[in-house]
Design a protein around this motif. Structure first.
Motif, PDB file in Angstrom:
ATOM      1  N   TYR A 119       0.821  -1.214   0.000  1.00  0.00           N
ATOM      2  CA  TYR A 119       0.000   0.000   0.000  1.00  0.00           C
ATOM      3  C   TYR A 119       0.851   1.260   0.000  1.00  0.00           C
ATOM      4  O   TYR A 119       0.685   2.154  -0.825  1.00  0.00           O
ATOM      5  N   TYR A 120       1.812   1.304   0.935  1.00  0.00           N
ATOM      6  CA  TYR A 120       2.566   2.546   1.103  1.00  0.00           C
ATOM      7  C   TYR A 120       3.591   2.774   0.010  1.00  0.00           C
ATOM      8  O   TYR A 120       4.124   3.865  -0.122  1.00  0.00           O
ATOM      9  N   ASP A 157      -5.488   5.836   5.577  1.00  0.00           N
ATOM     10  CA  ASP A 157      -4.419   6.263   6.471  1.00  0.00           C
ATOM     11  C   ASP A 157      -4.928   7.387   7.364  1.00  0.00           C
ATOM     12  O   ASP A 157      -5.684   8.253   6.916  1.00  0.00           O
ATOM     13  N   ILE A 158      -4.489   7.360   8.618  1.00  0.00           N
ATOM     14  CA  ILE A 158      -5.011   8.327   9.586  1.00  0.00           C
ATOM     15  C   ILE A 158      -4.695   9.774   9.179  1.00  0.00           C
ATOM     16  O   ILE A 158      -5.514  10.679   9.341  1.00  0.00           O
ATOM     17  N   GLU A 159      -3.505   9.973   8.608  1.00  0.00           N
ATOM     18  CA  GLU A 159      -3.139  11.332   8.228  1.00  0.00           C
ATOM     19  C   GLU A 159      -4.008  11.841   7.082  1.00  0.00           C
ATOM     20  O   GLU A 159      -4.341  13.025   7.028  1.00  0.00           O
ATOM     21  N   TYR A 207      -7.089  10.910   6.607  1.00  0.00           N
ATOM     22  CA  TYR A 207      -8.389  11.208   7.219  1.00  0.00           C
ATOM     23  C   TYR A 207      -8.363  12.593   7.860  1.00  0.00           C
ATOM     24  O   TYR A 207      -9.248  13.416   7.623  1.00  0.00           O
ATOM     25  N   LEU A 208      -7.317  12.857   8.639  1.00  0.00           N
ATOM     26  CA  LEU A 208      -7.238  14.144   9.337  1.00  0.00           C
ATOM     27  C   LEU A 208      -7.129  15.309   8.348  1.00  0.00           C
ATOM     28  O   LEU A 208      -7.718  16.362   8.554  1.00  0.00           O
ATOM     29  N   ARG A 248      -5.312  -1.113   8.826  1.00  0.00           N
ATOM     30  CA  ARG A 248      -4.316  -1.523   7.852  1.00  0.00           C
ATOM     31  C   ARG A 248      -4.315  -3.032   7.642  1.00  0.00           C
ATOM     32  O   ARG A 248      -4.086  -3.525   6.545  1.00  0.00           O
ATOM     33  N   ARG A 292     -13.752   7.766  11.340  1.00  0.00           N
ATOM     34  CA  ARG A 292     -12.857   7.172  10.356  1.00  0.00           C
ATOM     35  C   ARG A 292     -13.486   5.911   9.768  1.00  0.00           C
ATOM     36  O   ARG A 292     -13.393   5.665   8.562  1.00  0.00           O
TER      37      ARG A 292
END
Lengths: 229, 285
Positions: free
Chosen positions: A84-85, A136-138, A140-141, A129, A116
């Motif tokens: 993914y990354y 990804d949390i970032e 989302y934020l 994950r 989320r």
């Protein structure tokens, strides 16, 4: 193994990589198109008559999200799921945009912050994950921060359209969001930069609330539309 | 009276007013609870990233030292000893890489790739340099990765791992060097080989430069074959690689042309002035 064989093998691996990236780019382009359509649809709420049609527009937007889900489904098949990354950068921007759109729809419907998990469900992806293509949390934020500036704009426009109570509700919401973000220890990265913009949105909304308060317009909103001017 | 004063104070300090509003936010609301969990998640991720950056720096430093050590190999009479010492050093580096691998258990390696990439490249450079000195050939990426599979047997050395090794924990850890890291490491290797070439002439070694130019040419051909298939960094290194190759080729040229005329013991002098000339040329824009 000779040097040229080694480099031929490496070239093969890099070439495959490029093919994957090409495939991903195609799907991401389609996703961007859908995201633009949803955005255009939701932009309607800023115009005077749009305020009456918010539920209808939200419903239409939700229909568009089913396209997003099928496109996400196809994106998942374009690369090995445990990498993914490796390709994250390709869809990062559009994913943040989609998070914002989903959060905007949910806010307009229920005036709450989308979780989320709920965003992941709307987009047809996972929140964790471990379970595959995830949010990804970032990202989302980041999407949530975009929502904040959109709401600052909405507060201004709702006053113009004669809806004096909405800015107060938006103000409460943004303040809570602001205290939420204060809990986070952000690194000096793009998310932090976006967060630094939140205070201007807070300020803008406070100014709108202030303007309404000194004119007594916020009371009128609570009493009802038929109050004195 | 005092009320008016308070009010003015508020006007002057909008922040105070804002803080009051902040206190109205219910600290146990759904939103605040979820942000508390975000805080935890982000902090955990950042901590891991920092630990990996630190490990990567340690790996870089130790790898660089190994390379310096290996440069001494040429001039020193006790070559075997230096090779053994470099092996010990590389083993220490591999222990660090093992820690990296343990940090990355259950993680997506690419999420933290930027933290560890510099260290891995330097390790590739060191290990391929040693391999070249030993075998005069290029180590393959598979060969490197084979050395980066760690088993739990090493546990005697690190006793603290026994305490947290449950059944669910795998007993082997491995780390894979990505093709791009490998390529960038090999590109750096060519710089070291160029240095090796120049210094070996200084020692009166006439065969090594020709061998090296041959080898560097193969690598250069390999890189041109990859061309712009790879990422930007690889194409960037290609330019430096070309310069290194030119230096080595010029050195071989000098040896060939003047080697037959000049007595061997004077060759080093001739050569050192020649390389100085090249360096000066390079300094010009």
């Amino acid at each position: 193994m000779s040097v040229s064989d080694m480099f031929a093998a490496l070239q093969g691996a890099l070439g495959q990589d490029q093919d994957i990236r090409e495939e991903i780019r195609k799907v991401v382009q389609a996703l961007e198109q859908t995201a633009r359509e949803i955005l255009t649809l939701l932009q309607g709420v800023h115009q005077g008559p749009g305020f009456q049609h918010i539920p209808k527009k939200c419903q239409k937007a939700r229909e568009h999200f089913s396209t997003v889900r099928t496109q996400m489904e196809s994106l998942k098949t374009k690369f090995p799921s445990d990498q993914y990354y490796r390709f994250h950068e390709h869809w990062r921007f559009v994913l943040q945009r989609l998070v914002f759109l989903a959060a905007f729809v949910v806010y307009l419907e229920s005036e709450t912050l989308v979780t989320r998990e709920a965003v992941a469900e709307i987009l047809g992806i996972e929140a964790d994950r471990e379970r595959g293509f995830h949010l990804d949390i970032e990202d989302y934020l980041s999407g949530v921060l975009t929502l904040a500036s959109e709401l600052a704009r909405l507060a201004v426009n709702s006053v113009t359209a004669g809806d004096y109570s909405r800015p107060l509700r938006i103000s409460t919401f943004i303040n809570e969001l602001d205290s939420g973000f204060r809990l986070l220890n952000l690194k000096n990265d793009s998310l932090r930069k976006r967060y630094d913009g939140l205070k201007y949105d807070v300020k803008k909304i406070e100014e709108v609330v202030y303007d309404l308060s000194i004119r007594g317009l916020n009371k009128e909103a609570t009493v009802g539309a038929g109050g004195e001017k | 009276g005092s009320g008016g004063f308070r009010k003015r104070k508020h006007d002057n300090f909008p922040h105070g007013q804002r803080r009051e509003e902040k206190e109205n936010v219910n600290p146990s609301s759904a939103l605040m609870t979820s942000f508390k969990s975000f805080q935890l998640e982000l902090d955990t991720r950042h901590d891991k990233y920092e630990r990996l950056v630190k490990l990567s720096r340690d790996i870089t430093i130790e790898s660089k030292r190994t390379i310096f050590l290996l440069h001494r190999f040429i001039s020193a009479p006790n070559g075997e000893e230096i090779l053994n010492e470099s092996e010990v050093k590389l083993d220490a580096v591999r222990q660090k890489i093992k820690q990296v691998a343990q940090e990355l258990i259950g993680e997506d390696m690419y999420q933290f790739h930027r933290a560890i990439s510099p260290g891995l490249q330097e390790y590739v450079e060191a290990v391929s340099f040693q391999y070249f000195i030993k075998t005069r050939s290029l180590i393959s990426v598979e060969e490197i990765n084979k050395q980066l599979i760690f088993t739990a047997e090493d546990r005697e050395e690190t006793t603290n791992t026994t305490s947290d090794s449950h059944d669910k924990q795998p007993h082997t850890w491995s780390l894979k060097v990505t093709p791009v890291d490998y390529l960038l490491g090999v590109a750096d290797l060519t710089g070291e080989l160029m240095r090796l070439c120049i210094s070996s002439v200084g020692n009166g070694d006439i065969d090594t430069p020709f061998e090296l130019s041959q080898f560097l040419r193969q690598i250069y051909d390999g890189f041109t074959f990859i061309g712009n298939t790879g990422p930007y960094e690889v194409s960037k290194k290609l330019y430096t690689l070309k310069q290194s190759l030119a230096k080595v080729e010029n050195a071989c040229y000098t040896l060939k042309v003047r080697g037959s005329e000049i007595p061997k013991h004077m060759l080093a002098d001739v050569f050192s002035t020649k390389t100085e000339l090249i360096d000066q040329d390079e300094g010009l824009p």
